[in-house]
Enzyme design. Structure first.
Site, PDB file in Angstrom:
ATOM      1  N   SER A 103       0.817  -1.211   0.000  1.00 41.47           N
ATOM      2  CA  SER A 103       0.000   0.000   0.000  1.00 41.47           C
ATOM      3  C   SER A 103       0.852   1.263   0.000  1.00 41.47           C
ATOM      4  CB  SER A 103      -0.902   0.006   1.238  1.00 41.47           C
ATOM      5  OG  SER A 103      -1.585   1.240   1.378  1.00 41.47           O
TER       6      SER A 103
ATOM      7  N   THR B 109      -6.315   2.907  -6.738  1.00 35.35           N
ATOM      8  CA  THR B 109      -7.535   2.891  -5.928  1.00 35.35           C
ATOM      9  C   THR B 109      -8.318   4.175  -6.170  1.00 35.35           C
ATOM     10  OG1 THR B 109      -6.550   1.492  -4.229  1.00 35.35           O
ATOM     11  CG2 THR B 109      -8.440   2.814  -3.576  1.00 35.35           C
TER      12      THR B 109
ATOM     13  N   TYR C 290      -2.446   5.458  -4.235  1.00 33.16           N
ATOM     14  CA  TYR C 290      -3.372   6.566  -4.069  1.00 33.16           C
ATOM     15  C   TYR C 290      -2.760   7.743  -4.814  1.00 33.16           C
ATOM     16  CZ  TYR C 290      -5.747   4.188  -0.176  1.00 33.16           C
ATOM     17  OH  TYR C 290      -6.452   3.308   0.607  1.00 33.16           O
TER      18      TYR C 290
ATOM     19  N   HIS D 200     -13.872  -1.435  -0.915  1.00 33.72           N
ATOM     20  CA  HIS D 200     -12.890  -1.111   0.131  1.00 33.72           C
ATOM     21  C   HIS D 200     -13.203  -1.867   1.416  1.00 33.72           C
ATOM     22  CE1 HIS D 200      -9.621   2.014   0.217  1.00 33.72           C
ATOM     23  NE2 HIS D 200      -9.507   1.503   1.434  1.00 33.72           N
TER      24      HIS D 200
ATOM     25  N   LYS E 166      -8.838  -0.318  -8.908  1.00 42.78           N
ATOM     26  CA  LYS E 166      -9.486  -0.937  -7.745  1.00 42.78           C
ATOM     27  C   LYS E 166     -10.549   0.005  -7.188  1.00 42.78           C
ATOM     28  CE  LYS E 166      -8.276  -2.905  -3.210  1.00 42.78           C
ATOM     29  NZ  LYS E 166      -8.940  -1.950  -2.306  1.00 42.78           N
TER      30      LYS E 166
END
Length: 417
Positions: free
Chosen positions: A148, A198, A172, A312, A288
């Site tokens: 992540s 995402t 992100y 999520h 995603k």
């Protein structure tokens, strides 16, 4: 005939005798003695739910709630799980199922079975071994691992620690173009194969358990939370004697943790950002956070190699559909070429099988392996994979199939009513 009419020499149905020593030994097979508390804990875990309960006993409440909780009323999180419970398997008969082939091919690479490790933030908060422990298990198991943007290990550190893994990077896109360039460059230079963009974090979801526990950014811990953490001296010791927890990929960004968090939730994210990312990222690209078939079709048209059907884990917008519910529609929308993964609610090998039957190339898990991490570090994650793999294999064989590639929609249906 009465009881008195029975001949006196009628033999007993099961004549009495003394047991032989070998027969007694056969009945009294004691379990292997496990000396360590972690080994005993993990040996007793037969399901992911068992690992969840073990993680709850070994981790402060605020940390456990961060993993286990979801947004607002947690309706979506419950729906994700309920959708799998409402799926019915329809097995085939008289098919040989000896030595089944669990593997599948994802982006041209064979993986051991249809499972991908989802990205999770703050992973070293759950256990000091963190992302590196999880990635090691994934590499040994022949499965991809997703790091992540808000992980506690960065791309370079992960590659050096686990050089042979199939690493993905979850991105992100921030409101700082320079930082976006840097994040993509680091993932590329570290040899990551796949980027996961995402898109469901325009603003932060409201996770009430975290707010009440003070596990916010920055933390606002309550006296109750601090006292609860003190009940777990081993957890506290490891946190105090290992490097501070922070956003490892964003260490160079000037600003507080609140400033960093604000960048992660960008309400300006658009299709133009996806087009830019497709131009600069040379590897595979997944989007995603897809729940609408039309969105899936659009991102594929703009160059994405596939999508992750995800809400999520119920941690952003509450009261959305379950991911399993919309999965077949998304698969129909993009066709057979692009990759379609499912994320959300996967707690067993049977859930993985249901996702594959309804159109997924693989399922993603986050909470499932985090429960194992909390329960026993790297060994706990390994136990989680063992459970999921054995459940998947057993379900595949009982479905009457000897290979993942033979699973199809005819093997499942929704429960009546």
């Amino acid at each position: 005939m009465t009881a008195t009419d029975v001949a006196p020499d009628t033999p007993e149905v099961a004549p009495r005798r003394l047991p032989r020593p070998a027969e007694v030994r056969e009945l009294l097979r004691f379990r292997k003695v496990r000396l360590g508390p972690v080994e005993r804990r993990l040996a007793r875990a037969l399901t992911i739910e068992d690992l969840r309960r073990a993680g709850r006993r070994t981790t402060p409440r605020a940390v456990f709630d961060y993993v286990d909780g979801a947004a607002d009323g947690e309706v979506t999180a419950a729906r994700n799980i309920a959708a799998f419970d409402d799926t019915v398997f329809v097995p085939e008969g008289l098919n040989p199922v000896r030595d089944p082939d669990l593997s599948t091919v994802l982006f041209g690479r064979e993986i051991a079975f249809p499972l991908v490790f989802s990205p999770t933030g703050y992973t070293r908060m759950m256990h000091h071994e963190g992302e590196i422990a999880v990635a090691r298990v994934a590499a040994r198991a022949g499965l991809p691992y997703s790091l992540s943007t808000v992980g506690t290990t960065n791309a370079g550190e992960l590659r050096r620690a686990v050089p042979d893994g199939d690493h993905w990077f979850q991105l992100y896109l921030t409101n700082e173009r320079r930082l976006n360039d840097e994040l993509v460059r680091r993932a590329r230079d570290a040899g990551f194969s796949t980027l996961l963009l995402t898109i469901d974090t325009a603003v932060a979801g409201r996770r009430l358990k975290d707010v009440r526990n003070g596990l916010t950014i920055p933390p606002t811990l309550t006296v109750r939370t601090v006292l609860d953490m003190a009940r777990f001296p081993a957890w506290c010791f490891h946190k105090l004697t290992t490097p501070p927890i922070g956003f490892a990929s964003l260490r160079s960004f000037p600003g507080s943790s609140a400033d960093v968090a604000a960048m992660m939730f960008d309400p300006g994210l658009s299709y133009g950002d996806l087009e830019w990312l497709r131009r600069v990222w040379p590897g595979k690209l997944l989007v995603k956070g897809i729940l609408r078939p039309s969105d899936a079709r659009r991102v594929v048209e703009l160059g994405a190699d596939g999508v992750v059907v995800s809400n999520h884990g119920g941690r952003q917008l509450d009261r959305t559909p379950s991911t399993l519910e919309v999965l077949p529609e998304v698969r129909d929308a993009v066709g057979t070429g692009p990759a379609v993964l499912l994320d959300g609610g996967v707690r067993s090998g049977q859930d993985i099988l249901a996702a594959v039957a309804l159109g997924a190339d693989a399922a993603m898990v986050g909470r499932a392996y985090l429960y194992g991490l909390m329960a026993g570090g790297e060994r706990g994650v390994e136990r989680a994979v063992e459970i999921l793999r054995s459940e998947y294999q057993r379900a595949l064989q009982l479905l009457g199939l000897d290979a993942t590639r033979k699973v199809s929609g005819r093997h499942v249906r929704r429960a009546a009513g």
